[in-house]
Structures are given as C-alpha cells and as structure tokens.
Design an enzyme around this catalytic site. Structure first.
Site, short mmCIF file in Angstrom:
data_model
loop_
_atom_site.label_atom_id
_atom_site.label_comp_id
_atom_site.label_asym_id
_atom_site.label_seq_id
_atom_site.Cartn_x
_atom_site.Cartn_y
_atom_site.Cartn_z
NE ARG A 74 -1.63 -2.67 2.32
CZ ARG A 74 -2.14 -3.50 2.71
NH1 ARG A 74 -2.74 -3.83 1.52
NH2 ARG A 74 -1.12 -4.91 1.91
CB THR A 75 3.31 2.50 2.28
OG1 THR A 75 2.75 2.31 3.47
CG2 THR A 75 4.11 4.06 2.42
CE LYS A 100 26.04 -3.16 -8.71
NZ LYS A 100 26.13 -1.98 -9.30
NE ARG A 121 7.49 1.15 5.08
CZ ARG A 121 7.03 0.21 4.70
NH1 ARG A 121 6.17 -1.02 4.93
NH2 ARG A 121 4.96 0.85 5.32
CG HIS A 149 4.22 4.35 8.55
ND1 HIS A 149 4.35 5.35 7.48
CD2 HIS A 149 3.60 2.69 7.73
CE1 HIS A 149 4.15 4.35 6.70
NE2 HIS A 149 4.05 2.82 6.71
C1 NCD Z 1 2.00 -1.01 7.80
C2 NCD Z 1 3.36 -0.43 8.38
O1 NCD Z 1 4.43 -0.85 7.15
O2 NCD Z 1 4.34 -0.95 9.48
N1 NCD Z 1 2.26 -1.06 6.18
C3 NCD Z 1 1.80 -0.07 6.20
O3 NCD Z 1 1.86 0.43 5.75
N2 NCD Z 1 0.14 -0.13 6.04
C4 NCD Z 1 1.77 -2.21 9.22
C5 NCD Z 1 2.54 -3.39 8.99
O4 NCD Z 1 3.33 -3.92 8.79
O5 NCD Z 1 1.80 -4.19 9.72
#
Ligand code: NCD
Length: 323
Positions: A74-75, A100, A121, A149
C-alpha cells in the site's frame, strides 16, 4: 448574484513561500493541530479532484524517488499513484546498490541528483532522518523500523475525520502488537493534538506499548490504560485500531508463535461494539480480523487505504510548494 465562496486551496499555485515547501516529513511530532487541519483540507480537495477528474498536472515535471528496503504494497503503490495522479513521474527502487555495499547516505545523494523528493522505507529507526541529512531535497519517512510511520498516522487520522466527522471526543482502542507496530506509535502521538481523547491499549503482555510513547502521551495529559483483553473496552470504543503481530521484528520466533493469534475480531466480536464506530487496520492483515467482518459497514480498513492516496497527494504537493 451571490458567488460561491472561493476555495482557499484551489486552484493550486506555485508557492515557494508555502510553509511546507522543501521540508522533510520524518515524525508526527512536527505537526500542530493547525497543520493537521490544513493537510486534511488539502487531502479532501485531492479526494474531490480524483473523484471528478482522476489525474491532473499539479506536479507535472517533478520526479519522486520511491526507495523501499522493506516489503510494502500500500505505502509503495499509493505514493507512486499519488505522484502519477498529480502528473509527476516516479523512480521506484526496491533493490538498490546497497546490496553491493553502498551506504544509505551515498544512495540518497545519488537519488537526490535525479529527483525532487525522496520517500524512504527502511528497517532501522532513524534511517529517514539520516537520509534527510544527505539529500538536500525533501525526504518523507514511509516507516523507519519500529520507529515511526508518520504518513500512515496522518491517513489514519484523516480516515477518522472522514468516517466519524470529528477528531475530538473519541475513545480509541489500539489492539495487537503495540510494541513493534510503528503505526500505533505514530498514531498515539498524533492523537494528543485533539481534545477529550481516551486511549486504550490492548495487547499481550510481551507486546505492550513502549514506555517512551506512553510517557509522551502522558505529558499531554491524555488518559491511557493498558489491558490484555478487549471485552471490557469494546463497548465504549469509537475507533478500534487493529494491528498485525510483526513477525519480522521478533528475536525469538517461539514468542511470536505464542502471541500471533492473541486476538481475532469476528462478526461475533462486533456484536458488542457501538453501532456508530469504525474498525481500522493499517494492513496487511494476517489473521487478526476474520474476513466475515469485511462486509460490516463499520469495517473501514479498505476505505482507510484509499484515504492514504489523498493524504500522500497532499503531502507531495505541500513539500514541492504546490499547496
Ligand atoms: C504497516 C507498516 O508497514 O508499518 N503497513 C502499512 O504501511 N500500511 C503495518 C504492518 O506492516 O503491519
């Protein structure tokens, strides 16, 4: 003849003096209540624009580097879609020269030479802040290990606003892995901006909300209480925020096995919830919410991920000086 009041947000102009122009988004600690109101108004405008015309050229010519070192559906996809719905382009990177032996600062310096904004991320706490030191371009934290997040917390609060029509006077119950789940760390902090919020934390003993988050919330005088079972607090809950047990962050897999099915929300569970409340989940879900709950109108998690698109569109437009 009376004219329709003009929206303060549309049409979008190029405002390099805009307050968020060139800024990094690293933590929810950056946002005041007024900032949140502003972001949500822009996100709401984005929703209207997407529903009316789909894609428009607000960020035409701009380039986003979407740099992901951890799994994401999703992100990753919503940042890409957000940029493309605004007419911009994306460099998606899931397998970089870090394999690398390249350092994060070098990778980020490289990307900054090609793009206008970086979304990152990474499994380590503080990685987005480190990236921001070297980028010289706005960096947006899309999850730094068990840290924060922030864009998820913004979309979570936007979801509450769109679904329940208010952000004050709420009982929010967070359930599941509150120790490793970074989304709840950011959300609890962000909810301190609102009035008359009560927080309940329901988790197995080994997955309790970290002390530092609890202390930060305490400083803002929000009532918070910890539980190991949901029954007692469900009837008063306006927002039930369910999380996945974060398998990848356990040092001891035996402990994961014990904790993984601690809570499962079913249609029967929902009988004890208010008529007007919502169930949220950042997703991905594993077993925490039975599929039968999906058809309950209070199940907001799929709408929640859609709101994420609008919030991320708003953030990209803001840091690039177009909102
Ligand atoms: C979450 C995350 O990556 O922290 N997912 C997200 O970004 N929607 C939650 C998760 O991984 O459980």
């Amino acid at each position: 003849m009376p004219t329709k009041p003009k929206s303060p947000y549309l049409p979008f102009g190029d405002q390099q003096t805009a307050p968020w122009y060139g800024k990094d988004i690293l933590s929810v600690k950056q946002f005041s209540r007024a900032d949140l109101e502003y972001i949500f108004s822009v996100a709401h405008e984005m929703r209207v624009m997407v529903e009316r015309i789909g894609t428009f050229d607000l960020l035409k010519g701009k380039i986003l580097a979407n740099l992901f070192y951890e799994p994401s559906t999703r992100t990753f996809a919503s940042f890409m879609a957000a940029m493309q719905r605004l007419g911009g382009a994306v460099i998606p990177i899931r397998y970089s020269s870090v394999a690398k032996g390249e350092s994060l600062p070098d990778t980020v310096r490289t990307l900054a030479a090609y793009c206008d904004v970086i979304v990152i991320r990474h499994p380590e706490v503080g990685s987005a802040a480190l990236a921001a030191q070297y980028a010289g371009k706005p960096v947006i934290n899309a999850g730094d290990g068990v840290g924060e997040h922030p864009t998820q917390a913004l979309l979570d609060v936007f979801t509450i606003r769109e679904e329940l029509g208010r952000l004050d006077d709420l009982t929010v119950t967070m359930l599941g892995d509150l120790k490793y789940g970074r989304t709840v760390h950011s959300l609890a902090r962000l909810l301190t901006r609102f009035k008359n919020i009560k927080l309940n934390y329901v988790s197995p003993d080994v997955l309790r909300m970290p002390r530092d988050v609890i202390e930060e919330v305490e400083e803002k005088d929000l009532p918070q209480k910890e539980y190991t079972v949901l029954d007692k607090v469900l009837p008063e809950t306006d927002v039930l925020y369910v999380t996945r047990v974060q398998r990848e962050r356990f040092e001891n897999l035996e402990e994961y096995e014990k904790a993984k099915d601690a809570y499962v929300i079913t249609a029967k569970t929902m009988e004890k919830a208010k008529d007007r409340m919502i169930v949220m989940h950042p997703l991905p879900r594993v077993n925490e919410i039975a599929m039968e709950v999906d058809k309950d109108p209070r199940a907001a998690y799929f709408r929640q991920m859609e709101y994420g698109l609008y919030v991320r569109m708003a953030l990209l437009a803001m840091v690039l000086g177009k909102a």
